[in-house]
Design an enzyme around this catalytic site. Sequence first.
Site, mmCIF file in Angstrom:
data_model
loop_
_atom_site.group_PDB
_atom_site.id
_atom_site.type_symbol
_atom_site.label_atom_id
_atom_site.label_comp_id
_atom_site.label_asym_id
_atom_site.label_seq_id
_atom_site.Cartn_x
_atom_site.Cartn_y
_atom_site.Cartn_z
ATOM 1 N N SER A 66 0.798 -1.234 0.000
ATOM 2 C CA SER A 66 0.000 0.000 0.000
ATOM 3 C C SER A 66 0.829 1.282 0.000
ATOM 4 C CB SER A 66 -0.954 0.068 1.210
ATOM 5 O OG SER A 66 -1.754 -1.057 1.254
ATOM 6 N N LYS B 35 13.821 6.449 9.582
ATOM 7 C CA LYS B 35 14.692 5.274 9.662
ATOM 8 C C LYS B 35 14.959 4.645 8.296
ATOM 9 C CE LYS B 35 15.698 5.093 13.969
ATOM 10 N NZ LYS B 35 17.118 5.319 14.298
ATOM 11 N N GLY C 189 -22.911 -3.168 -8.660
ATOM 12 C CA GLY C 189 -22.854 -4.135 -7.570
ATOM 13 C C GLY C 189 -23.394 -5.478 -8.004
ATOM 14 N N CYS D 273 -25.000 0.959 -13.807
ATOM 15 C CA CYS D 273 -25.056 -0.499 -13.968
ATOM 16 C C CYS D 273 -26.122 -1.102 -13.051
ATOM 17 C CB CYS D 273 -23.674 -1.106 -13.780
ATOM 18 S SG CYS D 273 -23.531 -2.684 -14.622
ATOM 19 N N PHE D 274 -25.728 -1.704 -11.918
ATOM 20 C CA PHE D 274 -26.715 -2.245 -10.989
ATOM 21 C C PHE D 274 -27.664 -1.131 -10.540
ATOM 22 C CE2 PHE D 274 -27.077 -5.201 -7.055
ATOM 23 C CZ PHE D 274 -27.960 -6.011 -7.723
ATOM 24 N N HIS E 141 -20.314 1.597 -17.384
ATOM 25 C CA HIS E 141 -19.543 2.229 -16.303
ATOM 26 C C HIS E 141 -18.795 3.449 -16.824
ATOM 27 C CE1 HIS E 141 -20.067 -0.795 -13.122
ATOM 28 N NE2 HIS E 141 -20.169 -1.651 -14.123
ATOM 29 N N GLU F 100 -17.573 5.854 -15.254
ATOM 30 C CA GLU F 100 -16.468 6.283 -14.384
ATOM 31 C C GLU F 100 -15.118 5.770 -14.874
ATOM 32 O OE1 GLU F 100 -18.716 4.020 -13.715
ATOM 33 O OE2 GLU F 100 -18.045 2.460 -12.320
HETATM 34 N N1 GLN Z 1 -25.215 -7.442 -10.963
HETATM 35 C C1 GLN Z 1 -25.571 -6.782 -12.162
HETATM 36 C C2 GLN Z 1 -25.324 -7.626 -13.399
HETATM 37 O O1 GLN Z 1 -24.552 -8.551 -13.365
HETATM 38 C C3 GLN Z 1 -24.879 -5.444 -12.296
HETATM 39 C C4 GLN Z 1 -23.399 -5.532 -12.434
HETATM 40 C C5 GLN Z 1 -22.697 -4.248 -12.174
HETATM 41 O O2 GLN Z 1 -23.235 -3.341 -11.568
HETATM 42 N N2 GLN Z 1 -21.466 -4.133 -12.614
HETATM 43 O O3 GLN Z 1 -25.891 -7.368 -14.433
#
Ligand code: GLN
Length: 543
Positions: A15, A187, A354, A381-382, A515, A517
Amino acid sequence: MTTRFIFVTGGVVSSLGKGLAAAALGSLLQIQGYKVRLRKLDPYLNVDPGTMSPTQHGEVYVTDDGAETDLDLGHYERFTGVSTRQTDNITTGRIYSNVIAKERHGDYLGATVQVIPHITDEIKEFILADITDEDFCICEIGGTVGDIESLPFLEAIRQVGNELGKERSLFIHLTLLPYIKTAGELKTKPTQHSVKELLSVGIQPDILLCRVDRPLPEGERQKIALFCNTKHERVIAALDVDTIYAVPINYHDQGFDVQVLKYFNLPVNKQPDLSRWRNIVATQREPEGEVTIAVVGKYTSLLDSYKSLNEALSHGGIANNVRVRLKWMDSEIFESEDAINQLEDVNGILVPGGFGERGTEGKICAAKFARERGIPFFGICFGMQLAVIEAARHLGGIPEASSSEFGPSKHAVIGLMTEWMKGNQVEVRRKDGDLGGTMRLGAYACDIAKGSLVHKIYGTDKIKERHRHRYEVNITYRKQFEKAGLVFSGMSPDGNLPEIVERKDHPWFVGVQFHPELKSRPFEPHPLFKSFIEAAIKQSRLV
Ligand code: GLN
Protein backbone atom coordinates in the site's frame (compact mmCIF):
# COMPACT_ATOMS: atom_id res chain seq x y z
CA MET A 1 12.39 -1.30 -31.38
CA THR A 2 14.09 0.96 -28.89
CA THR A 3 11.50 0.84 -26.15
CA ARG A 4 13.09 1.13 -22.74
CA PHE A 5 11.68 -0.90 -19.86
CA ILE A 6 11.26 0.52 -16.39
CA PHE A 7 10.47 -1.97 -13.65
CA VAL A 8 8.82 -0.75 -10.46
CA THR A 9 8.99 -3.00 -7.40
CA GLY A 10 7.86 -2.32 -3.84
CA GLY A 11 9.44 -3.08 -0.50
CA VAL A 12 8.99 -2.86 3.28
CA VAL A 13 5.17 -2.75 3.34
CA SER A 14 2.32 -2.91 0.85
CA SER A 15 0.00 0.00 0.00
CA LEU A 16 2.81 2.48 -0.64
CA GLY A 17 1.19 3.49 -3.91
CA LYS A 18 3.33 1.73 -6.52
CA GLY A 19 0.53 2.09 -9.05
CA LEU A 20 0.32 5.82 -8.50
CA ALA A 21 4.11 6.11 -8.61
CA ALA A 22 4.23 4.31 -11.96
CA ALA A 23 1.32 6.37 -13.31
CA ALA A 24 2.81 9.68 -12.18
CA LEU A 25 6.19 8.80 -13.69
CA GLY A 26 4.38 7.90 -16.91
CA SER A 27 2.77 11.32 -16.98
CA LEU A 28 6.07 13.12 -16.33
CA LEU A 29 7.78 11.22 -19.13
CA GLN A 30 4.91 12.16 -21.46
CA ILE A 31 5.27 15.81 -20.50
CA GLN A 32 8.98 15.45 -21.27
CA GLY A 33 7.89 14.46 -24.79
CA TYR A 34 8.02 10.67 -24.69
CA LYS A 35 5.47 8.02 -25.53
CA VAL A 36 4.67 5.65 -22.69
CA ARG A 37 2.87 2.41 -21.98
CA LEU A 38 2.13 1.02 -18.53
CA ARG A 39 1.48 -2.52 -17.44
CA LYS A 40 0.96 -4.49 -14.28
CA LEU A 41 2.27 -7.93 -13.32
CA ASP A 42 0.23 -9.41 -10.48
CA PRO A 43 1.61 -12.39 -8.57
CA TYR A 44 -1.71 -13.76 -7.25
CA LEU A 45 -3.19 -17.03 -8.51
CA ASN A 46 -6.54 -15.79 -9.85
CA VAL A 47 -6.53 -15.76 -13.65
CA ASP A 48 -7.83 -12.19 -13.41
CA PRO A 49 -9.35 -10.11 -10.60
CA GLY A 50 -12.87 -10.51 -12.04
CA THR A 51 -13.90 -13.12 -9.49
CA MET A 52 -12.40 -11.33 -6.46
CA SER A 53 -14.50 -9.48 -3.92
CA PRO A 54 -14.20 -5.72 -4.33
CA THR A 55 -13.95 -5.37 -0.55
CA GLN A 56 -10.80 -7.51 -0.61
CA HIS A 57 -9.05 -6.46 -3.74
CA GLY A 58 -10.72 -3.18 -4.67
CA GLU A 59 -12.40 -2.31 -7.92
CA VAL A 60 -12.13 -4.44 -11.03
CA TYR A 61 -11.05 -2.11 -13.81
CA VAL A 62 -12.35 -2.93 -17.29
CA THR A 63 -10.50 -2.02 -20.47
CA ASP A 64 -12.02 -1.13 -23.86
CA ASP A 65 -11.08 -4.55 -25.19
CA GLY A 66 -12.90 -6.27 -22.35
CA ALA A 67 -10.18 -7.30 -19.89
CA GLU A 68 -11.03 -7.39 -16.18
CA THR A 69 -7.93 -5.93 -14.61
CA ASP A 70 -6.30 -4.52 -11.53
CA LEU A 71 -7.42 -1.07 -10.37
CA ASP A 72 -3.92 0.32 -10.92
CA LEU A 73 -4.70 0.31 -14.64
CA GLY A 74 -7.28 2.97 -13.80
CA HIS A 75 -4.51 5.15 -12.36
CA TYR A 76 -2.45 4.59 -15.50
CA GLU A 77 -5.30 5.78 -17.72
CA ARG A 78 -6.21 8.73 -15.52
CA PHE A 79 -2.63 9.98 -15.34
CA THR A 80 -1.50 9.36 -18.90
CA GLY A 81 -4.70 9.26 -20.93
CA VAL A 82 -3.39 6.11 -22.69
CA SER A 83 -6.11 3.45 -22.94
CA THR A 84 -4.96 0.18 -21.43
CA ARG A 85 -5.48 -3.19 -23.11
CA GLN A 86 -5.78 -6.94 -22.45
CA THR A 87 -2.02 -7.12 -22.84
CA ASP A 88 -1.35 -4.72 -19.98
CA ASN A 89 -2.22 -6.91 -16.98
CA ILE A 90 -1.05 -10.41 -16.24
CA THR A 91 -1.34 -12.67 -13.19
CA THR A 92 0.38 -15.85 -12.02
CA GLY A 93 -2.93 -17.61 -12.69
CA ARG A 94 -2.94 -16.55 -16.34
CA ILE A 95 0.75 -17.40 -16.79
CA TYR A 96 0.31 -20.90 -15.35
CA SER A 97 -2.87 -21.57 -17.29
CA ASN A 98 -1.08 -20.58 -20.53
CA VAL A 99 1.91 -22.79 -19.72
CA ILE A 100 -0.26 -25.75 -18.72
CA ALA A 101 -2.36 -25.38 -21.89
CA LYS A 102 0.84 -25.43 -23.96
CA GLU A 103 2.09 -28.48 -22.06
CA ARG A 104 -1.18 -30.34 -22.72
CA HIS A 105 -0.94 -29.35 -26.36
CA GLY A 106 2.50 -30.90 -26.54
CA ASP A 107 4.26 -27.64 -27.35
CA TYR A 108 7.23 -28.32 -25.08
CA LEU A 109 8.29 -31.37 -27.10
CA GLY A 110 8.96 -33.71 -24.22
CA ALA A 111 10.76 -31.21 -21.98
CA THR A 112 10.26 -31.20 -18.21
CA VAL A 113 8.17 -28.07 -17.68
CA GLN A 114 9.63 -25.90 -14.92
CA VAL A 115 9.29 -22.50 -13.26
CA ILE A 116 12.61 -21.53 -14.82
CA PRO A 117 12.63 -21.32 -17.82
CA HIS A 118 9.00 -22.03 -18.80
CA ILE A 119 7.10 -19.81 -16.37
CA THR A 120 9.71 -17.07 -16.52
CA ASP A 121 9.76 -17.22 -20.34
CA GLU A 122 5.99 -16.82 -20.41
CA ILE A 123 6.30 -13.75 -18.15
CA LYS A 124 9.08 -12.32 -20.32
CA GLU A 125 6.99 -12.82 -23.43
CA PHE A 126 4.18 -10.85 -21.79
CA ILE A 127 6.51 -7.99 -20.78
CA LEU A 128 7.85 -7.62 -24.31
CA ALA A 129 4.62 -8.29 -26.25
CA ASP A 130 2.37 -5.82 -28.04
CA ILE A 131 4.79 -2.90 -27.94
CA THR A 132 5.02 -0.66 -30.98
CA ASP A 133 6.67 2.74 -30.99
CA GLU A 134 6.59 3.46 -27.25
CA ASP A 135 9.70 5.11 -25.83
CA PHE A 136 9.03 3.60 -22.42
CA CYS A 137 7.16 0.65 -21.05
CA ILE A 138 6.71 0.96 -17.29
CA CYS A 139 6.03 -2.42 -15.65
CA GLU A 140 4.77 -2.47 -12.10
CA ILE A 141 5.28 -5.69 -10.15
CA GLY A 142 2.46 -6.28 -7.66
CA GLY A 143 3.11 -7.38 -4.09
CA THR A 144 6.12 -6.70 -1.89
CA VAL A 145 9.66 -7.94 -2.42
CA GLY A 146 10.14 -11.00 -0.23
CA ASP A 147 6.75 -12.56 -1.05
CA ILE A 148 7.13 -16.16 -2.19
CA GLU A 149 4.71 -15.70 -5.10
CA SER A 150 6.59 -12.76 -6.65
CA LEU A 151 9.82 -14.72 -7.12
CA PRO A 152 9.20 -15.89 -10.73
CA PHE A 153 8.32 -12.30 -11.69
CA LEU A 154 11.50 -10.91 -10.13
CA GLU A 155 13.54 -13.59 -11.88
CA ALA A 156 11.87 -12.74 -15.18
CA ILE A 157 12.55 -9.00 -14.89
CA ARG A 158 16.11 -9.71 -13.82
CA GLN A 159 16.56 -11.73 -17.02
CA VAL A 160 14.93 -9.04 -19.17
CA GLY A 161 17.25 -6.45 -17.58
CA ASN A 162 20.23 -8.64 -18.31
CA GLU A 163 19.19 -9.30 -21.90
CA LEU A 164 18.34 -5.70 -22.78
CA GLY A 165 21.25 -4.20 -20.89
CA LYS A 166 21.41 -1.03 -18.84
CA GLU A 167 20.74 1.15 -21.88
CA ARG A 168 17.24 -0.24 -22.13
CA SER A 169 16.24 -1.24 -18.60
CA LEU A 170 15.89 0.50 -15.26
CA PHE A 171 14.90 -0.83 -11.84
CA ILE A 172 13.03 1.45 -9.47
CA HIS A 173 12.30 0.31 -5.93
CA LEU A 174 9.64 2.01 -3.83
CA THR A 175 10.17 1.79 -0.07
CA LEU A 176 9.10 3.41 3.17
CA LEU A 177 11.18 5.47 5.59
CA PRO A 178 9.20 5.37 8.84
CA TYR A 179 9.54 8.27 11.26
CA ILE A 180 10.24 7.08 14.78
CA LYS A 181 8.95 9.66 17.22
CA THR A 182 11.09 8.71 20.20
CA ALA A 183 14.25 8.89 18.10
CA GLY A 184 13.04 11.91 16.14
CA GLU A 185 14.38 10.30 12.97
CA LEU A 186 13.39 8.83 9.62
CA LYS A 187 14.69 5.27 9.66
CA THR A 188 16.59 3.80 6.72
CA LYS A 189 17.06 0.25 7.98
CA PRO A 190 13.88 -1.28 6.49
CA THR A 191 14.91 0.16 3.10
CA GLN A 192 18.38 -1.35 3.45
CA HIS A 193 16.85 -4.74 4.22
CA SER A 194 14.45 -4.53 1.35
CA VAL A 195 17.24 -3.70 -1.09
CA LYS A 196 19.23 -6.64 0.31
CA GLU A 197 16.23 -8.84 -0.43
CA LEU A 198 16.18 -7.60 -4.02
CA LEU A 199 19.93 -8.13 -4.33
CA SER A 200 19.48 -11.72 -3.21
CA VAL A 201 17.48 -12.35 -6.39
CA GLY A 202 20.05 -10.54 -8.48
CA ILE A 203 18.42 -7.12 -8.86
CA GLN A 204 20.30 -3.96 -7.97
CA PRO A 205 17.79 -1.10 -7.90
CA ASP A 206 19.00 1.93 -9.83
CA ILE A 207 16.62 4.47 -8.32
CA LEU A 208 15.10 4.37 -4.85
CA LEU A 209 11.81 6.11 -4.35
CA CYS A 210 11.32 6.59 -0.61
CA ARG A 211 7.92 7.34 0.88
CA VAL A 212 8.34 9.88 3.70
CA ASP A 213 5.93 11.96 5.75
CA ARG A 214 8.46 14.83 6.06
CA PRO A 215 11.43 16.12 4.04
CA LEU A 216 14.32 13.71 3.74
CA PRO A 217 17.46 15.13 5.43
CA GLU A 218 20.62 15.06 3.29
CA GLY A 219 22.37 12.82 5.83
CA GLU A 220 19.75 10.09 5.49
CA ARG A 221 19.85 10.38 1.72
CA GLN A 222 23.64 9.87 1.73
CA LYS A 223 23.28 6.95 4.09
CA ILE A 224 20.74 5.18 1.87
CA ALA A 225 22.88 5.80 -1.21
CA LEU A 226 25.92 4.35 0.54
CA PHE A 227 24.25 1.24 1.96
CA CYS A 228 22.10 0.57 -1.08
CA ASN A 229 24.86 1.09 -3.60
CA THR A 230 23.33 3.92 -5.61
CA LYS A 231 24.07 7.61 -6.23
CA HIS A 232 22.61 10.04 -3.70
CA GLU A 233 20.72 11.98 -6.41
CA ARG A 234 19.00 8.73 -7.29
CA VAL A 235 17.47 8.51 -3.85
CA ILE A 236 14.18 10.33 -4.38
CA ALA A 237 11.87 11.45 -1.57
CA ALA A 238 8.22 10.71 -2.25
CA LEU A 239 6.46 13.01 0.16
CA ASP A 240 2.89 12.45 1.34
CA VAL A 241 0.49 14.77 -0.47
CA ASP A 242 -3.05 16.01 0.09
CA THR A 243 -4.26 15.06 -3.40
CA ILE A 244 -2.98 12.31 -5.68
CA TYR A 245 -2.85 14.77 -8.58
CA ALA A 246 -0.03 16.61 -6.78
CA VAL A 247 2.21 13.54 -7.06
CA PRO A 248 3.66 14.34 -10.52
CA ILE A 249 4.52 17.89 -9.39
CA ASN A 250 6.21 16.60 -6.26
CA TYR A 251 8.16 13.97 -8.14
CA HIS A 252 9.42 16.55 -10.57
CA ASP A 253 10.45 18.86 -7.70
CA GLN A 254 12.48 15.96 -6.31
CA GLY A 255 14.14 15.37 -9.68
CA PHE A 256 12.58 11.97 -10.40
CA ASP A 257 11.90 12.46 -14.13
CA VAL A 258 15.27 14.13 -14.63
CA GLN A 259 17.10 11.21 -12.96
CA VAL A 260 15.24 8.64 -15.07
CA LEU A 261 16.11 10.43 -18.32
CA LYS A 262 19.71 11.02 -17.23
CA TYR A 263 20.04 7.34 -16.46
CA PHE A 264 19.15 6.57 -20.08
CA ASN A 265 21.27 9.46 -21.41
CA LEU A 266 18.18 11.02 -22.97
CA PRO A 267 17.54 14.74 -23.49
CA VAL A 268 15.94 16.39 -20.45
CA ASN A 269 13.77 19.47 -20.17
CA LYS A 270 14.59 20.80 -16.72
CA GLN A 271 11.48 23.01 -16.72
CA PRO A 272 8.72 20.94 -18.23
CA ASP A 273 5.25 22.42 -18.50
CA LEU A 274 3.38 21.01 -15.52
CA SER A 275 0.55 23.53 -15.74
CA ARG A 276 -2.09 20.85 -16.43
CA TRP A 277 -1.35 19.30 -13.02
CA ARG A 278 -0.91 22.64 -11.28
CA ASN A 279 -4.33 23.82 -12.48
CA ILE A 280 -6.06 20.67 -11.31
CA VAL A 281 -4.40 20.79 -7.92
CA ALA A 282 -5.21 24.49 -7.50
CA THR A 283 -8.92 23.83 -8.20
CA GLN A 284 -8.92 20.91 -5.82
CA ARG A 285 -7.32 22.92 -3.03
CA GLU A 286 -9.42 26.04 -3.39
CA PRO A 287 -12.75 25.31 -5.00
CA GLU A 288 -15.53 27.89 -5.08
CA GLY A 289 -18.20 25.76 -3.48
CA GLU A 290 -19.16 22.33 -2.28
CA VAL A 291 -21.86 19.76 -2.98
CA THR A 292 -22.70 16.59 -1.10
CA ILE A 293 -23.36 13.38 -2.95
CA ALA A 294 -24.62 10.22 -1.26
CA VAL A 295 -23.18 7.05 -2.73
CA VAL A 296 -25.52 4.25 -1.74
CA GLY A 297 -23.69 0.95 -2.17
CA LYS A 298 -22.71 -2.33 -0.63
CA TYR A 299 -18.93 -2.21 -0.64
CA THR A 300 -18.56 1.03 1.30
CA SER A 301 -16.20 -0.57 3.86
CA LEU A 302 -13.29 -0.37 1.40
CA LEU A 303 -13.22 2.80 -0.66
CA ASP A 304 -10.86 1.19 -3.18
CA SER A 305 -13.85 -0.86 -4.32
CA TYR A 306 -15.23 2.32 -5.93
CA LYS A 307 -11.87 3.81 -6.93
CA SER A 308 -12.76 5.07 -10.42
CA LEU A 309 -16.15 6.28 -9.24
CA ASN A 310 -14.52 8.31 -6.49
CA GLU A 311 -12.13 9.84 -9.01
CA ALA A 312 -14.81 10.49 -11.65
CA LEU A 313 -16.92 12.35 -9.07
CA SER A 314 -13.96 14.49 -8.13
CA HIS A 315 -13.33 15.17 -11.86
CA GLY A 316 -16.95 16.31 -12.10
CA GLY A 317 -16.20 18.66 -9.20
CA ILE A 318 -13.02 20.00 -10.83
CA ALA A 319 -14.98 20.72 -14.02
CA ASN A 320 -17.50 22.77 -12.00
CA ASN A 321 -14.99 24.30 -9.62
CA VAL A 322 -16.55 22.72 -6.53
CA ARG A 323 -15.50 20.20 -3.93
CA VAL A 324 -17.54 17.02 -4.02
CA ARG A 325 -18.13 15.76 -0.51
CA LEU A 326 -19.02 12.09 -0.63
CA LYS A 327 -21.26 10.42 1.88
CA TRP A 328 -20.64 6.70 1.52
CA MET A 329 -23.74 4.96 2.78
CA ASP A 330 -24.33 1.27 3.20
CA SER A 331 -27.60 0.62 1.37
CA GLU A 332 -28.77 -1.86 4.01
CA ILE A 333 -29.51 1.01 6.43
CA PHE A 334 -32.30 2.21 4.13
CA GLU A 335 -34.16 -1.03 4.68
CA SER A 336 -35.51 0.37 7.95
CA GLU A 337 -38.32 2.90 7.50
CA ASP A 338 -37.11 6.24 8.85
CA ALA A 339 -33.44 5.97 7.80
CA ILE A 340 -34.30 7.40 4.41
CA ASN A 341 -34.41 10.86 6.04
CA GLN A 342 -30.63 10.70 6.15
CA LEU A 343 -30.81 11.52 2.43
CA GLU A 344 -32.72 14.77 3.11
CA ASP A 345 -29.72 17.07 2.98
CA VAL A 346 -27.74 15.63 0.06
CA ASN A 347 -27.53 17.32 -3.34
CA GLY A 348 -27.35 14.15 -5.38
CA ILE A 349 -27.77 10.40 -4.96
CA LEU A 350 -25.66 7.87 -6.80
CA VAL A 351 -26.27 4.13 -6.79
CA PRO A 352 -23.16 2.42 -8.18
CA GLY A 353 -22.52 -1.02 -9.67
CA GLY A 354 -22.85 -4.13 -7.57
CA PHE A 355 -23.73 -7.80 -7.43
CA GLY A 356 -26.15 -9.95 -5.46
CA GLU A 357 -29.42 -9.37 -3.68
CA ARG A 358 -28.19 -8.20 -0.26
CA GLY A 359 -28.80 -4.49 0.22
CA THR A 360 -30.85 -4.07 -2.97
CA GLU A 361 -34.09 -3.08 -1.24
CA GLY A 362 -32.20 -0.17 0.35
CA LYS A 363 -30.91 0.95 -3.04
CA ILE A 364 -34.43 0.74 -4.45
CA CYS A 365 -35.65 2.95 -1.57
CA ALA A 366 -32.89 5.47 -2.33
CA ALA A 367 -33.87 5.56 -6.04
CA LYS A 368 -37.52 6.08 -5.08
CA PHE A 369 -36.60 8.88 -2.69
CA ALA A 370 -34.55 10.64 -5.39
CA ARG A 371 -37.36 10.26 -7.93
CA GLU A 372 -40.06 11.56 -5.63
CA ARG A 373 -38.03 14.44 -4.19
CA GLY A 374 -36.53 15.60 -7.48
CA ILE A 375 -32.97 15.04 -6.19
CA PRO A 376 -30.41 14.43 -8.97
CA PHE A 377 -30.07 10.67 -9.35
CA PHE A 378 -27.33 8.75 -11.12
CA GLY A 379 -27.68 4.96 -11.39
CA ILE A 380 -24.69 3.07 -12.69
CA CYS A 381 -25.06 -0.50 -13.97
CA PHE A 382 -26.71 -2.25 -10.99
CA GLY A 383 -27.91 1.22 -9.93
CA MET A 384 -29.69 1.61 -13.27
CA GLN A 385 -31.23 -1.86 -13.06
CA LEU A 386 -32.58 -1.17 -9.58
CA ALA A 387 -34.01 2.21 -10.64
CA VAL A 388 -35.87 0.37 -13.42
CA ILE A 389 -37.19 -2.20 -10.93
CA GLU A 390 -38.29 0.64 -8.62
CA ALA A 391 -40.24 2.40 -11.38
CA ALA A 392 -41.76 -0.86 -12.65
CA ARG A 393 -42.93 -1.76 -9.13
CA HIS A 394 -44.30 1.59 -8.04
CA LEU A 395 -45.45 3.19 -11.29
CA GLY A 396 -45.54 0.47 -13.94
CA GLY A 397 -48.11 -1.78 -12.29
CA ILE A 398 -45.73 -4.71 -11.64
CA PRO A 399 -45.39 -4.94 -7.84
CA GLU A 400 -43.38 -8.19 -8.16
CA ALA A 401 -40.84 -6.71 -10.59
CA SER A 402 -37.39 -8.18 -9.92
CA SER A 403 -34.12 -9.32 -11.47
CA SER A 404 -33.35 -12.93 -12.34
CA GLU A 405 -30.06 -12.33 -10.52
CA PHE A 406 -32.10 -12.76 -7.29
CA GLY A 407 -33.64 -16.09 -8.29
CA PRO A 408 -36.55 -17.14 -10.49
CA SER A 409 -39.20 -14.45 -10.80
CA LYS A 410 -42.53 -14.15 -12.57
CA HIS A 411 -41.60 -10.65 -13.63
CA ALA A 412 -37.87 -10.44 -14.30
CA VAL A 413 -37.77 -6.94 -15.73
CA ILE A 414 -34.01 -7.41 -15.46
CA GLY A 415 -33.06 -10.71 -17.04
CA LEU A 416 -30.21 -12.82 -18.29
CA MET A 417 -29.42 -12.31 -21.96
CA THR A 418 -27.93 -15.41 -23.50
CA GLU A 419 -26.98 -13.84 -26.82
CA TRP A 420 -26.03 -10.36 -27.86
CA MET A 421 -24.12 -8.58 -30.60
CA LYS A 422 -20.56 -7.30 -30.29
CA GLY A 423 -19.93 -5.41 -33.52
CA ASN A 424 -20.94 -7.96 -36.15
CA GLN A 425 -20.36 -10.96 -33.95
CA VAL A 426 -22.79 -12.86 -31.77
CA GLU A 427 -21.60 -13.43 -28.20
CA VAL A 428 -23.17 -16.38 -26.41
CA ARG A 429 -23.53 -17.01 -22.67
CA ARG A 430 -24.69 -20.21 -21.01
CA LYS A 431 -26.89 -20.12 -17.90
CA ASP A 432 -24.67 -22.71 -16.17
CA GLY A 433 -21.41 -21.31 -17.54
CA ASP A 434 -18.34 -20.20 -15.55
CA LEU A 435 -18.57 -17.02 -13.53
CA GLY A 436 -15.10 -15.78 -14.49
CA GLY A 437 -14.77 -13.70 -17.67
CA THR A 438 -18.30 -14.40 -18.93
CA MET A 439 -20.03 -11.06 -18.45
CA ARG A 440 -20.74 -8.50 -21.16
CA LEU A 441 -17.31 -6.90 -20.97
CA GLY A 442 -15.57 -3.95 -22.56
CA ALA A 443 -16.60 -1.17 -24.90
CA TYR A 444 -19.94 -1.38 -26.72
CA ALA A 445 -21.56 1.18 -28.99
CA CYS A 446 -24.79 2.89 -27.97
CA ASP A 447 -27.16 5.05 -30.03
CA ILE A 448 -28.48 8.14 -28.31
CA ALA A 449 -31.97 9.51 -28.93
CA LYS A 450 -32.12 13.07 -30.18
CA GLY A 451 -33.86 15.50 -27.86
CA SER A 452 -32.97 13.51 -24.73
CA LEU A 453 -31.09 14.85 -21.72
CA VAL A 454 -28.12 12.58 -22.43
CA HIS A 455 -28.01 13.76 -26.03
CA LYS A 456 -27.51 17.26 -24.70
CA ILE A 457 -24.91 16.05 -22.22
CA TYR A 458 -22.83 14.01 -24.67
CA GLY A 459 -23.49 16.30 -27.63
CA THR A 460 -23.40 13.32 -30.02
CA ASP A 461 -25.61 10.52 -31.42
CA LYS A 462 -23.24 7.64 -30.88
CA ILE A 463 -21.08 6.78 -27.90
CA LYS A 464 -18.93 3.88 -26.76
CA GLU A 465 -18.78 2.96 -23.12
CA ARG A 466 -17.37 0.08 -21.08
CA HIS A 467 -19.56 -2.66 -19.66
CA ARG A 468 -19.28 -5.30 -16.97
CA HIS A 469 -22.52 -7.06 -16.16
CA ARG A 470 -24.43 -10.25 -16.70
CA TYR A 471 -28.04 -9.03 -16.69
CA GLU A 472 -29.92 -6.57 -18.91
CA VAL A 473 -33.10 -4.54 -18.86
CA ASN A 474 -35.77 -6.77 -20.42
CA ILE A 475 -37.22 -4.63 -23.19
CA THR A 476 -40.27 -6.88 -23.63
CA TYR A 477 -41.69 -4.89 -20.71
CA ARG A 478 -41.52 -1.73 -22.81
CA LYS A 479 -45.19 -0.85 -22.31
CA GLN A 480 -45.01 -1.03 -18.54
CA PHE A 481 -41.73 0.91 -18.52
CA GLU A 482 -43.33 3.66 -20.58
CA LYS A 483 -46.26 3.75 -18.19
CA ALA A 484 -43.71 4.18 -15.37
CA GLY A 485 -42.30 7.26 -17.11
CA LEU A 486 -39.00 5.67 -18.09
CA VAL A 487 -37.45 6.88 -21.34
CA PHE A 488 -34.80 4.69 -22.95
CA SER A 489 -32.62 7.38 -24.45
CA GLY A 490 -29.69 5.07 -25.22
CA MET A 491 -30.04 1.71 -26.96
CA SER A 492 -27.61 -0.86 -28.39
CA PRO A 493 -27.31 -0.37 -32.18
CA ASP A 494 -29.48 -3.47 -32.84
CA GLY A 495 -32.21 -1.93 -30.66
CA ASN A 496 -32.37 -4.87 -28.23
CA LEU A 497 -30.52 -3.67 -25.17
CA PRO A 498 -31.47 -0.56 -23.20
CA GLU A 499 -28.24 1.21 -22.30
CA ILE A 500 -29.49 4.52 -20.86
CA VAL A 501 -32.70 5.39 -19.09
CA GLU A 502 -33.93 8.81 -18.00
CA ARG A 503 -37.08 10.52 -16.72
CA LYS A 504 -38.77 13.49 -18.32
CA ASP A 505 -40.56 14.45 -15.07
CA HIS A 506 -37.35 14.98 -13.10
CA PRO A 507 -34.55 17.59 -13.16
CA TRP A 508 -31.74 15.00 -13.51
CA PHE A 509 -32.48 11.29 -13.39
CA VAL A 510 -30.11 9.12 -15.44
CA GLY A 511 -29.38 5.41 -15.29
CA VAL A 512 -26.68 3.84 -17.43
CA GLN A 513 -26.01 0.16 -18.01
CA PHE A 514 -22.29 0.84 -18.53
CA HIS A 515 -19.54 2.23 -16.30
CA PRO A 516 -18.78 5.81 -17.38
CA GLU A 517 -16.47 6.28 -14.38
CA LEU A 518 -13.87 4.08 -16.08
CA LYS A 519 -13.30 6.60 -18.84
CA SER A 520 -13.21 9.80 -16.80
CA ARG A 521 -9.87 11.57 -16.59
CA PRO A 522 -8.87 14.65 -14.63
CA PHE A 523 -8.19 16.58 -17.86
CA GLU A 524 -11.25 15.19 -19.59
CA PRO A 525 -13.97 14.80 -16.95
CA HIS A 526 -16.67 12.44 -18.16
CA PRO A 527 -19.65 14.47 -19.48
CA LEU A 528 -22.15 12.55 -17.34
CA PHE A 529 -20.22 13.26 -14.12
CA LYS A 530 -19.72 16.87 -15.09
CA SER A 531 -23.44 17.26 -15.73
CA PHE A 532 -24.46 15.33 -12.60
CA ILE A 533 -22.37 17.63 -10.39
CA GLU A 534 -23.77 20.65 -12.21
CA ALA A 535 -27.28 19.40 -11.42
CA ALA A 536 -26.24 18.88 -7.78
CA ILE A 537 -25.01 22.49 -7.62
CA LYS A 538 -28.40 23.67 -8.91
CA GLN A 539 -30.12 21.47 -6.35
CA SER A 540 -27.94 22.92 -3.55
CA ARG A 541 -29.17 26.40 -4.42
CA LEU A 542 -32.75 25.25 -3.96
CA VAL A 543 -32.30 24.03 -0.39
N1 GLN B 1 -25.22 -7.44 -10.96
C1 GLN B 1 -25.57 -6.78 -12.16
C2 GLN B 1 -25.32 -7.63 -13.40
O1 GLN B 1 -24.55 -8.55 -13.36
C3 GLN B 1 -24.88 -5.44 -12.30
C4 GLN B 1 -23.40 -5.53 -12.43
C5 GLN B 1 -22.70 -4.25 -12.17
O2 GLN B 1 -23.23 -3.34 -11.57
N2 GLN B 1 -21.47 -4.13 -12.61
O3 GLN B 1 -25.89 -7.37 -14.43
